[in-house]
Design a protein around this motif. Structure first.
Motif, PDB file in Angstrom:
ATOM      1  N   SER A 106       0.840  -1.210   0.000  1.00  0.00           N
ATOM      2  CA  SER A 106       0.000   0.000   0.000  1.00  0.00           C
ATOM      3  C   SER A 106       0.868   1.251   0.000  1.00  0.00           C
ATOM      4  N   LEU A 107       1.957   1.175   0.776  1.00  0.00           N
ATOM      5  CA  LEU A 107       2.892   2.307   0.820  1.00  0.00           C
ATOM      6  C   LEU A 107       3.487   2.538  -0.572  1.00  0.00           C
ATOM      7  N   ARG A 108       3.879   1.437  -1.219  1.00  0.00           N
ATOM      8  CA  ARG A 108       4.490   1.574  -2.547  1.00  0.00           C
ATOM      9  C   ARG A 108       3.498   2.169  -3.547  1.00  0.00           C
ATOM     10  N   LYS A 109       2.256   1.750  -3.414  1.00  0.00           N
ATOM     11  CA  LYS A 109       1.216   2.271  -4.316  1.00  0.00           C
ATOM     12  C   LYS A 109       1.106   3.801  -4.162  1.00  0.00           C
ATOM     13  N   ALA A 110       1.027   4.249  -2.907  1.00  0.00           N
ATOM     14  CA  ALA A 110       0.901   5.695  -2.675  1.00  0.00           C
ATOM     15  C   ALA A 110       2.159   6.424  -3.145  1.00  0.00           C
ATOM     16  N   ASN A 111       3.322   5.849  -2.855  1.00  0.00           N
ATOM     17  CA  ASN A 111       4.578   6.468  -3.305  1.00  0.00           C
ATOM     18  C   ASN A 111       4.596   6.599  -4.821  1.00  0.00           C
ATOM     19  N   GLN A 112       4.216   5.507  -5.499  1.00  0.00           N
ATOM     20  CA  GLN A 112       4.235   5.537  -6.964  1.00  0.00           C
ATOM     21  C   GLN A 112       3.264   6.570  -7.520  1.00  0.00           C
ATOM     22  N   ASP A 113       2.163   6.800  -6.811  1.00  0.00           N
ATOM     23  CA  ASP A 113       1.189   7.794  -7.274  1.00  0.00           C
ATOM     24  C   ASP A 113       1.586   9.210  -6.855  1.00  0.00           C
ATOM     25  N   GLY A 114       2.757   9.337  -6.267  1.00  0.00           N
ATOM     26  CA  GLY A 114       3.271  10.661  -5.909  1.00  0.00           C
ATOM     27  C   GLY A 114       2.604  11.276  -4.696  1.00  0.00           C
ATOM     28  N   ILE A 115       1.976  10.447  -3.866  1.00  0.00           N
ATOM     29  CA  ILE A 115       1.286  10.957  -2.670  1.00  0.00           C
ATOM     30  C   ILE A 115       2.282  11.001  -1.506  1.00  0.00           C
ATOM     31  N   ASP A 116       2.131  11.958  -0.618  1.00  0.00           N
ATOM     32  CA  ASP A 116       3.011  12.037   0.557  1.00  0.00           C
ATOM     33  C   ASP A 116       2.720  10.858   1.486  1.00  0.00           C
ATOM     34  N   THR A 117       3.774  10.219   1.938  1.00  0.00           N
ATOM     35  CA  THR A 117       3.586   9.071   2.837  1.00  0.00           C
ATOM     36  C   THR A 117       4.383   9.259   4.127  1.00  0.00           C
ATOM     37  N   LEU A 118       3.777   8.779   5.200  1.00  0.00           N
ATOM     38  CA  LEU A 118       4.417   8.839   6.510  1.00  0.00           C
ATOM     39  C   LEU A 118       4.250   7.470   7.153  1.00  0.00           C
ATOM     40  N   ALA A 119       5.349   6.889   7.619  1.00  0.00           N
ATOM     41  CA  ALA A 119       5.258   5.571   8.256  1.00  0.00           C
ATOM     42  C   ALA A 119       5.458   5.703   9.754  1.00  0.00           C
ATOM     43  N   ILE A 120       4.645   4.975  10.512  1.00  0.00           N
ATOM     44  CA  ILE A 120       4.836   4.865  11.966  1.00  0.00           C
ATOM     45  C   ILE A 120       5.272   3.432  12.210  1.00  0.00           C
ATOM     46  N   VAL A 121       6.511   3.268  12.628  1.00  0.00           N
ATOM     47  CA  VAL A 121       7.137   1.944  12.616  1.00  0.00           C
ATOM     48  C   VAL A 121       7.900   1.729  13.921  1.00  0.00           C
ATOM     49  N   ASN A 122       8.038   0.459  14.304  1.00  0.00           N
ATOM     50  CA  ASN A 122       8.873   0.151  15.476  1.00  0.00           C
ATOM     51  C   ASN A 122      10.279  -0.299  15.067  1.00  0.00           C
ATOM     52  N   VAL A 123      10.349  -1.200  14.089  1.00  0.00           N
ATOM     53  CA  VAL A 123      11.657  -1.788  13.766  1.00  0.00           C
ATOM     54  C   VAL A 123      12.471  -0.846  12.876  1.00  0.00           C
ATOM     55  N   VAL A 124      13.579  -0.395  13.432  1.00  0.00           N
ATOM     56  CA  VAL A 124      14.429   0.575  12.746  1.00  0.00           C
ATOM     57  C   VAL A 124      15.029  -0.078  11.492  1.00  0.00           C
ATOM     58  N   GLY A 125      15.009   0.649  10.405  1.00  0.00           N
ATOM     59  CA  GLY A 125      15.634   0.166   9.164  1.00  0.00           C
ATOM     60  C   GLY A 125      14.799  -0.857   8.423  1.00  0.00           C
ATOM     61  N   SER A 126      13.567  -1.101   8.854  1.00  0.00           N
ATOM     62  CA  SER A 126      12.722  -2.084   8.175  1.00  0.00           C
ATOM     63  C   SER A 126      12.292  -1.527   6.808  1.00  0.00           C
ATOM     64  N   SER A 127      11.729  -2.396   5.979  1.00  0.00           N
ATOM     65  CA  SER A 127      11.410  -1.981   4.603  1.00  0.00           C
ATOM     66  C   SER A 127      10.463  -0.784   4.572  1.00  0.00           C
ATOM     67  N   ILE A 128       9.421  -0.822   5.395  1.00  0.00           N
ATOM     68  CA  ILE A 128       8.448   0.283   5.385  1.00  0.00           C
ATOM     69  C   ILE A 128       9.110   1.577   5.858  1.00  0.00           C
ATOM     70  N   ALA A 129       9.957   1.452   6.877  1.00  0.00           N
ATOM     71  CA  ALA A 129      10.649   2.639   7.387  1.00  0.00           C
ATOM     72  C   ALA A 129      11.536   3.241   6.298  1.00  0.00           C
ATOM     73  N   ARG A 130      12.148   2.371   5.511  1.00  0.00           N
ATOM     74  CA  ARG A 130      13.075   2.884   4.505  1.00  0.00           C
ATOM     75  C   ARG A 130      12.365   3.454   3.285  1.00  0.00           C
ATOM     76  N   GLU A 131      11.199   2.904   2.987  1.00  0.00           N
ATOM     77  CA  GLU A 131      10.556   3.331   1.739  1.00  0.00           C
ATOM     78  C   GLU A 131       9.582   4.497   1.892  1.00  0.00           C
ATOM     79  N   ALA A 132       9.129   4.758   3.114  1.00  0.00           N
ATOM     80  CA  ALA A 132       8.189   5.870   3.303  1.00  0.00           C
ATOM     81  C   ALA A 132       8.929   7.191   3.112  1.00  0.00           C
ATOM     82  N   LYS A 133       8.176   8.190   2.646  1.00  0.00           N
ATOM     83  CA  LYS A 133       8.841   9.489   2.440  1.00  0.00           C
ATOM     84  C   LYS A 133       9.254  10.073   3.788  1.00  0.00           C
TER      85      LYS A 133
END
Ligand code: F6R
Length: 597
Positions: free
Chosen positions: A352-379
């Motif tokens: 879902s994050l990738r979809k929003a990123n690809q559509d040029g939408i601003d993304t913010l991730a709230i994550v626990n695990v540092v350096g995880s894929s979602i943490a790295r890919e969110a804007k």
């Protein structure tokens, strides 16, 4: 989900691998296996069920110094010995996390070329593919590079090749994999806790990176070119992955909530508005917010929606990630997509994050695990400060997510001038009191007493309205995950539109009544169930007559209330599961980090 551990060094690889796999047991699995090099041969041992079965099958007199191990959470084929990893085909022996989506297609091509699979797994197909490509390439690196262009899906592979018995290879795509070092010892693992006993230094592989681990070298490649990678240091402690005297990780993590809520809030808010402006991202331009997540993280989104809509007046949509990734979504440059994930690896949330990123939408991730894929890919990323969460059923990460979402709500309220100075000061004082209020809810003999009353029931209902309903969703999920009781949450007014037919003499109904505006409505819905014989357990801020049992919780500002309401629900679920003799930290069929869709 599945766990991977690999070792290369001077010590006994079997001990290191098994210790690492045991640390990853919490992720959920149903079989386990190891492959190691002994007398110039690769030996594979696998067993169905727990790691203990594997340990009993291992000839401990063997003293290999290189090997790979795996805990499998079945996706393709039953959880039996044949389907367990490592898989071996020709020159290759591999362990795999993830799913190869085009494995049927590849299998057909391989079968046409004389390959015959013994298992039902996609992993054996991937292994055979490596062997097939290697026959032409005669070079592991080039084989992996070619394979990654043919494999569709997600994977993290630990690989041994019969022609290079002193080397470990690793490659990943959309499934986490780290390489750790301690002097000349090298580890590969799907998760940081697996290596913490030995070292806190590690490298994160990015998609399609290949790591080549040898006795005296560690080399990384991308597109066949050597690359350098930045060393990461894990800042938590090894203790965070130990039970420290608690009978279960879940209980330990529930007890850590005063601290993680305090730490998460203190990281972003020092009591001043300035800190919120500086430490949290700019939110001024957004006219609408989409919150996307799975499971408990989705439930925190439900809480945030009520808070943001009621306190700030901004429209918020909350979506389950497995739906959002495929549905038509309406967003634009004034939309902020917030993804919430403890692990940072949940496949649907990542998609879902990738979809929003690809559509040029601003993304913010709230994550626990540092350096995880979602943490790295969110804007933008905001970390909660929950530390390592081991129990499959999330508790402290859920509360820490709520804490961070409360601060985001507060900042939005300041931006939109929807709270007065007086209310800001009230919230600030309430935040200061919050950890102690959570603490006050931890030790209460009532949880055990109520559990004894209801643990044999097969249906339990949770009712609440608005915020109380959002929390009841999480309460019901906690209970069903760990006790296997069919527990369902309903908006209090909805039960009579069908489900009340299930209420019979003694059916437990847990009513959450902390919203003073909704109090009378919810209480009258509870009475409707009482008229059909329900056994009512109330969670409320002040004594009420309606309940058979009443769990009193402190009152606070609505922006913080959910962090208190959830505690009795977690502890009730815990005590009920305990009374039923369930394996609380490793509930059946569940995995800690859901890296497949
Ligand atoms: C429930 C639970 C799951 C997770 C869900 C999302 O106790 O742990 O429902 O909340 O799988 O996981 P993350 O937060 O890692 O994306």
């Amino acid at each position: 989900m599945c766990g991977i551990v690999g070792y290369l060094g001077k010590e006994n690889a079997l001990e290191k691998i098994i210790t690492g796999l045991e640390t990853l047991e919490y992720r959920g699995y149903d079989s386990a296996g190891v492959a190691y090099v002994l007398n110039n041969q690769i030996k594979v041992i696998k067993r169905e069920g727990r790691i203990q079965n594997l340990k009993e099958a291992i000839p401990w007199q063997d003293h290999p110094t290189i090997g790979i191990g795996h805990t499998r959470w079945a996706t393709h084929g039953e959880p039996n010995e044949q389907n367990a990893h490592p898989h071996q085909y020709g020159k290759f022996t591999i362990v795999h996390n993830g799913i190869i989506e085009n494995y049927q297609e590849l299998k057909k091509i391989l079968e046409e070329n004389g390959y015959q699979m013994k298992s039902d797994t996609d992993t054996e197909v991937a292994c055979a593919l490596l062997d097939f490509l290697y026959q032409e390439e005669q070079n592991v690196l080039k084989t992996l590079e070619k394979a990654r262009k043919l494999l569709k899906g997600s994977y993290a592979f630990g690989i041994l090749c019969a022609d290079e018995l002193e080397t470990l290879y690793a490659i990943r795509n959309s499934s986490p994999l780290i390489i750790a070092t301690k002097g000349n010892e090298k580890f590969l693992a799907s998760d940081v806790p697996a290596i913490l006993e030995y070292t806190n230094e590690y490298y994160l592989l990015d998609d399609y990176d290949i790591a080549v681990l040898k006795k005296d070298s560690l080399t990384f490649y991308h597109d066949l070119k050597e690359i350098t990678k930045e060393k990461q240091i894990f800042e938590g402690s090894v203790e965070s992955s130990k039970k420290e005297g608690f009978p279960h990780f879940m209980l330990k993590e529930i007890y850590e909530q005063p601290k993680v809520v305090k730490d998460t809030i203190a990281f972003y808010f020092d009591g001043t508005k300035d800190s919120l402006y500086q430490k949290l991202p700019a939110l001024d331009k957004y006219e609408t917010i989409h919150i996307v997540a799975c499971g408990s993280a989705y439930h925190t989104g439900l809480v945030a929606r009520t808070l943001i809509e009621e306190i700030v007046g901004l429209p918020v949509t909350v979506e389950i990630a497995s739906e959002y990734r495929y549905k038509k979504v309406f967003y634009d440059e004034k939309t902020l997509v917030i993804v919430i994930s403890q692990s940072g690896e949940t496949a649907d949330t990542l998609a879902s994050l990738r979809k929003a990123n690809q559509d040029g939408i601003d993304t913010l991730a709230i994550v626990n695990v540092v350096g995880s894929s979602i943490a790295r890919e969110a804007k933008k990323v905001l970390y909660i400060k929950a530390g390592c969460e081991i129990a499959v059923a999330t508790t402290k990460a859920y509360s820490a997510q709520l804490a961070l979402l409360s601060l985001l709500t507060l900042k939005l309220a300041l931006i939109h001038h929807t709270i007065e100075e007086e209310e800001f000061l009230e919230i600030r004082n309430a935040i200061a009191a919050l950890p102690e209020q959570i603490e006050s809810l931890l030790d209460n003999p009532q949880y055990k007493k109520i559990a004894q009353q209801i643990y044999q029931r097969e249906d339990i209902f949770y009712l609440g309205r608005k915020l109380d309903y959002s929390i009841s969703m999480e309460g019901a999920l906690k209970l069903k995950e760990i006790s296997y009781i069919n527990s369902v949450a309903y908006p209090a007014g909805e039960l009579k539109h069908g489900t009340i037919s299930l209420v019979e003499e003694g059916t437990p109904v847990i009513g959450i009544v902390t919203d003073s505006e909704m109090r009378d409505k919810t209480l009258s819905n509870l009475k409707e169930t009482a008229a059909r014989g329900s056994y009512i357990i109330l969670i409320c801020n002040e004594e009420e007559k309606e309940g058979n049992e009443c769990l009193l919780i402190p009152k606070t500002h609505p922006i913080l209330q959910s962090m208190l309401t959830i505690v009795p629900l977690q502890l009730l679920a815990y005590e009920i599961a305990k009374a039923r003799g369930c394996d609380i930290d490793k509930p059946r069929n569940l995995a800690k980090s859901v890296t497949v869709e």
